[in-house]
Motif scaffolding. Structure first.
Motif, PDB file in Angstrom:
ATOM      1  N   PRO A 233      36.405  55.388  44.095  1.00  0.00           N
ATOM      2  CA  PRO A 233      36.900  55.668  45.450  1.00  0.00           C
ATOM      3  C   PRO A 233      37.560  54.474  46.119  1.00  0.00           C
ATOM      4  CG  PRO A 233      34.717  56.593  45.141  1.00  0.00           C
ATOM      5  CD  PRO A 233      34.995  55.748  43.928  1.00  0.00           C
ATOM      6  N   GLU A 234      36.982  53.318  45.945  1.00  0.00           N
ATOM      7  CA  GLU A 234      37.583  52.072  46.405  1.00  0.00           C
ATOM      8  C   GLU A 234      37.017  50.950  45.544  1.00  0.00           C
ATOM      9  OE1 GLU A 234      36.720  51.694  50.495  1.00  0.00           O
ATOM     10  OE2 GLU A 234      34.554  51.517  50.229  1.00  0.00           O
ATOM     11  N   PHE A 235      37.785  49.894  45.400  1.00  0.00           N
ATOM     12  CA  PHE A 235      37.385  48.868  44.443  1.00  0.00           C
ATOM     13  C   PHE A 235      36.256  47.992  44.967  1.00  0.00           C
ATOM     14  CE2 PHE A 235      37.560  44.545  42.813  1.00  0.00           C
ATOM     15  CZ  PHE A 235      37.418  44.791  41.452  1.00  0.00           C
ATOM     16  N   ASN A 236      35.246  47.806  44.148  1.00  0.00           N
ATOM     17  CA  ASN A 236      34.357  46.652  44.243  1.00  0.00           C
ATOM     18  C   ASN A 236      33.930  46.328  42.823  1.00  0.00           C
ATOM     19  OD1 ASN A 236      31.411  47.373  43.714  1.00  0.00           O
ATOM     20  ND2 ASN A 236      31.923  48.911  45.271  1.00  0.00           N
ATOM     21  N   PRO A 237      33.726  45.062  42.502  1.00  0.00           N
ATOM     22  CA  PRO A 237      33.528  44.681  41.095  1.00  0.00           C
ATOM     23  C   PRO A 237      32.274  45.264  40.467  1.00  0.00           C
ATOM     24  CG  PRO A 237      33.152  42.811  42.565  1.00  0.00           C
ATOM     25  CD  PRO A 237      33.750  43.896  43.397  1.00  0.00           C
ATOM     26  N   GLN A 238      31.200  45.375  41.256  1.00  0.00           N
ATOM     27  CA  GLN A 238      29.963  45.924  40.690  1.00  0.00           C
ATOM     28  C   GLN A 238      30.157  47.384  40.284  1.00  0.00           C
ATOM     29  OE1 GLN A 238      30.169  44.479  43.723  1.00  0.00           O
ATOM     30  NE2 GLN A 238      28.947  42.600  43.604  1.00  0.00           N
ATOM     31  N   ALA A 239      30.774  48.169  41.164  1.00  0.00           N
ATOM     32  CA  ALA A 239      30.994  49.587  40.855  1.00  0.00           C
ATOM     33  C   ALA A 239      31.933  49.746  39.665  1.00  0.00           C
ATOM     34  CB  ALA A 239      31.560  50.310  42.080  1.00  0.00           C
ATOM     35  N   TYR A 271      26.802  43.035  32.148  1.00  0.00           N
ATOM     36  CA  TYR A 271      27.243  44.430  32.037  1.00  0.00           C
ATOM     37  C   TYR A 271      27.713  44.663  30.606  1.00  0.00           C
ATOM     38  CZ  TYR A 271      27.521  44.358  37.177  1.00  0.00           C
ATOM     39  OH  TYR A 271      27.245  44.237  38.512  1.00  0.00           O
ATOM     40  N   ALA A 272      27.555  45.893  30.128  1.00  0.00           N
ATOM     41  CA  ALA A 272      28.046  46.249  28.801  1.00  0.00           C
ATOM     42  C   ALA A 272      29.517  46.634  28.907  1.00  0.00           C
ATOM     43  CB  ALA A 272      27.235  47.414  28.238  1.00  0.00           C
ATOM     44  N   THR A 273      30.392  45.745  28.455  1.00  0.00           N
ATOM     45  CA  THR A 273      31.837  45.989  28.555  1.00  0.00           C
ATOM     46  C   THR A 273      32.492  46.067  27.172  1.00  0.00           C
ATOM     47  OG1 THR A 273      32.321  43.615  28.725  1.00  0.00           O
ATOM     48  CG2 THR A 273      31.959  44.824  30.791  1.00  0.00           C
ATOM     49  N   SER A 274      31.694  46.272  26.132  1.00  0.00           N
ATOM     50  CA  SER A 274      32.240  46.243  24.777  1.00  0.00           C
ATOM     51  C   SER A 274      33.224  47.387  24.514  1.00  0.00           C
ATOM     52  CB  SER A 274      31.113  46.291  23.742  1.00  0.00           C
ATOM     53  OG  SER A 274      30.343  47.472  23.911  1.00  0.00           O
ATOM     54  N   SER A 275      33.165  48.464  25.313  1.00  0.00           N
ATOM     55  CA  SER A 275      34.100  49.580  25.115  1.00  0.00           C
ATOM     56  C   SER A 275      35.525  49.208  25.516  1.00  0.00           C
ATOM     57  CB  SER A 275      33.658  50.800  25.924  1.00  0.00           C
ATOM     58  OG  SER A 275      33.693  50.519  27.319  1.00  0.00           O
ATOM     59  N   LEU A 276      35.660  48.220  26.394  1.00  0.00           N
ATOM     60  CA  LEU A 276      36.987  47.825  26.875  1.00  0.00           C
ATOM     61  C   LEU A 276      37.817  47.247  25.734  1.00  0.00           C
ATOM     62  CD1 LEU A 276      36.783  46.048  30.363  1.00  0.00           C
ATOM     63  CD2 LEU A 276      38.141  48.047  29.764  1.00  0.00           C
ATOM     64  N   GLN A 277      38.985  47.844  25.515  1.00  0.00           N
ATOM     65  CA  GLN A 277      39.908  47.339  24.508  1.00  0.00           C
ATOM     66  C   GLN A 277      41.136  46.677  25.123  1.00  0.00           C
ATOM     67  OE1 GLN A 277      40.747  50.322  21.383  1.00  0.00           O
ATOM     68  NE2 GLN A 277      39.060  51.498  22.241  1.00  0.00           N
ATOM     69  N   LEU A 278      41.457  47.051  26.365  1.00  0.00           N
ATOM     70  CA  LEU A 278      42.698  46.583  26.970  1.00  0.00           C
ATOM     71  C   LEU A 278      42.557  46.553  28.481  1.00  0.00           C
ATOM     72  CD1 LEU A 278      45.718  45.868  26.282  1.00  0.00           C
ATOM     73  CD2 LEU A 278      46.231  48.281  26.749  1.00  0.00           C
ATOM     74  N   VAL A 279      43.012  45.452  29.094  1.00  0.00           N
ATOM     75  CA  VAL A 279      43.030  45.313  30.548  1.00  0.00           C
ATOM     76  C   VAL A 279      44.416  44.836  30.965  1.00  0.00           C
ATOM     77  CG1 VAL A 279      42.103  44.074  32.545  1.00  0.00           C
ATOM     78  CG2 VAL A 279      40.561  44.837  30.730  1.00  0.00           C
ATOM     79  N   GLY A 280      44.969  45.498  31.970  1.00  0.00           N
ATOM     80  CA  GLY A 280      46.273  45.101  32.486  1.00  0.00           C
ATOM     81  C   GLY A 280      46.171  44.588  33.912  1.00  0.00           C
ATOM     82  N   TYR A 281      47.191  43.867  34.332  1.00  0.00           N
ATOM     83  CA  TYR A 281      47.270  43.441  35.738  1.00  0.00           C
ATOM     84  C   TYR A 281      48.719  43.492  36.186  1.00  0.00           C
ATOM     85  CZ  TYR A 281      48.216  38.812  33.618  1.00  0.00           C
ATOM     86  OH  TYR A 281      48.722  37.775  32.866  1.00  0.00           O
ATOM     87  N   THR A 282      48.894  43.747  37.481  1.00  0.00           N
ATOM     88  CA  THR A 282      50.218  43.928  38.047  1.00  0.00           C
ATOM     89  C   THR A 282      50.148  43.668  39.539  1.00  0.00           C
ATOM     90  OG1 THR A 282      52.087  45.483  38.186  1.00  0.00           O
ATOM     91  CG2 THR A 282      49.897  46.403  38.500  1.00  0.00           C
ATOM     92  N   GLY A 283      51.289  43.669  40.207  1.00  0.00           N
ATOM     93  CA  GLY A 283      51.289  43.585  41.666  1.00  0.00           C
ATOM     94  C   GLY A 283      51.628  42.237  42.244  1.00  0.00           C
ATOM     95  N   SER A 284      51.210  41.159  41.574  1.00  0.00           N
ATOM     96  CA  SER A 284      51.521  39.811  42.059  1.00  0.00           C
ATOM     97  C   SER A 284      51.232  38.802  40.947  1.00  0.00           C
ATOM     98  CB  SER A 284      50.691  39.463  43.303  1.00  0.00           C
ATOM     99  OG  SER A 284      49.312  39.403  43.000  1.00  0.00           O
ATOM    100  N   LYS A 285      51.645  37.564  41.167  1.00  0.00           N
ATOM    101  CA  LYS A 285      51.392  36.521  40.174  1.00  0.00           C
ATOM    102  C   LYS A 285      49.914  36.148  40.136  1.00  0.00           C
ATOM    103  CE  LYS A 285      54.221  33.512  41.906  1.00  0.00           C
ATOM    104  NZ  LYS A 285      55.004  32.259  42.079  1.00  0.00           N
ATOM    105  N   MET A 286      49.467  35.736  38.959  1.00  0.00           N
ATOM    106  CA  MET A 286      48.129  35.203  38.805  1.00  0.00           C
ATOM    107  C   MET A 286      48.244  33.808  38.206  1.00  0.00           C
ATOM    108  SD  MET A 286      44.585  36.550  36.917  1.00  0.00           S
ATOM    109  CE  MET A 286      45.233  38.134  36.607  1.00  0.00           C
TER     110      MET A 286
END
Length: 346
Positions: A233-239, A271-286
């Motif tokens: 519904p809205e971003f927070n890192p824990q959720a 947290y168990a994040t082993s299922s993650l295969q790909l993460v993208g980012y967009t919107g501004s420079k990092m």
């Protein structure tokens, strides 16, 4: 070049993978077959109100199943969607509605008290989601879906028809309405899927708001790829990390601040994040230093996509191999300060 329309994504998935999960919201899931029927019902109900092809319909909806349903239903009905940022002030939203002149507005009940004055307009049909206490003449979202005909809408839609008016953020000037067609967004998504190794198994985590071009684009990319959207519904890192753990999320995309906050949370809690295969980012420079910190917290590939509403989607990519090279070779880190290479266009 694609000849599909946005609504065809749901139709195709309902035919090919009818019982696969299309949407996950809280503990509730919707399969592609059901999503196809629900979006047919909503599209037909809106048409029954007298909203004909090319009519503009504004939406002020928080991330969730309804936000995805309306994107597809409006597309199936041949209506022009005008997604509105609910975080704007009432006066700012009023400016966008004055400019777009929608014939109908679909709004979450939680926003009505704050926006009542600007959304109440002569001749504009108001559809409310999530409240049984309606102003006389207003309509309930759930009643439209419940009473609409389940068959495919009888409307002829061409790939080059306008399907959306999305407003720019207005950070340097007044917001501008960017027009988008079915062919434009689906061609952009097809190029993305041809270049970026998006996982074919496991759902996509929708961290971006679905009033934004990036959020809508990524939701449609998941549907084009035949995977479900896990709604936040809205971003927070824990959720977000709990959703990844709970639903075996394989792909996620966010803006740089989101990824930075995810890395901070992972530094403090497990947290168990082993299922993650790909993460993208967009919107501004990092900053490269921040990217490296994020990369070190996740054992998966990363990509950056650069684009904008005026550009019709993502126009350049910093590829997963560029990110891997930056981790193993200090000389390659400077690549992380770029937006990558131009996208290949079919």
């Amino acid at each position: 070049m694609t000849h599909l329309r946005v609504g065809d994504l749901v139709i195709r998935n309902a035919e090919l993978i009818p019982d696969s999960i299309a949407l996950i919201e809280d503990e509730h899931s919707i399969a592609w077959r059901q999503l196809n029927t629900d979006t047919n019902r909503l599209a037909n109900a809106l048409a029954a109100l007298g909203l004909s092809k090319g009519t503009r319909v504004a939406t002020i909806i928080r991330n969730g199943a309804a936000a995805i349903e309306t994107i597809f239903a409006l597309s199936k009905a041949g209506l022009m969607s005008v997604p509105v940022n609910y975080g704007l002030t009432a006066a700012e939203i009023g400016v966008l509605l004055d400019d777009s002149q929608p014939a109908a507005l679909i709004v979450d009940a939680e926003f009505i008290d704050r926006l009542h004055e600007v959304i109440t307009r002569p001749g504009v049909r108001i559809v409310v989601r999530g409240n049984d206490s309606l102003v006389p003449g207003w309509l309930a979202y759930r009643d439209l879906i419940g009473n609409g005909a389940p068959h495919a809408p009888d409307v002829s839609i061409a790939p080059d028809d306008i399907r959306m008016i999305r407003y720019t953020s207005g950070t340097t000037a007044a917001p501008k309405g960017c027009l988008g067609t079915h062919r434009q967004i689906l061609s952009s998504i097809d190029n993305f899927l041809a270049q970026i190794p998006v996982p074919t198994h496991g759902p996509f985590l929708q961290m971006l708001p679905l009033f934004s071009g990036a959020g809508i684009w990524m939701a449609l990319a998941a549907a084009r790829h035949g995977v479900g959207n896990v709604m936040l519904p809205e971003f927070n890192p824990q959720a977000a990390l709990r959703k990844i753990e709970q639903h075996g999320v394989a792909h996620a995309c966010g803006v740089p601040t989101m990824l930075s906050r995810l890395a901070d949370e992972l530094a403090q809690n497990s947290y168990a994040t082993s299922s993650l295969q790909l993460v993208g980012y967009t919107g501004s420079k990092m900053p490269p230093r921040t990217i490296r910190r994020v990369l070190e917290r996740f054992s998966c590939d990363f990509y950056q996509g650069f684009g904008g509403g005026e550009m019709g989607g993502l126009v350049s990519y910093l590829m997963p191999e560029d990110h891997r090279a930056a981790l193993s070779n200090a000389d390659a880190e400077r690549r992380l300060a770029s937006v990558g290479r131009p996208a290949r266009y079919a």
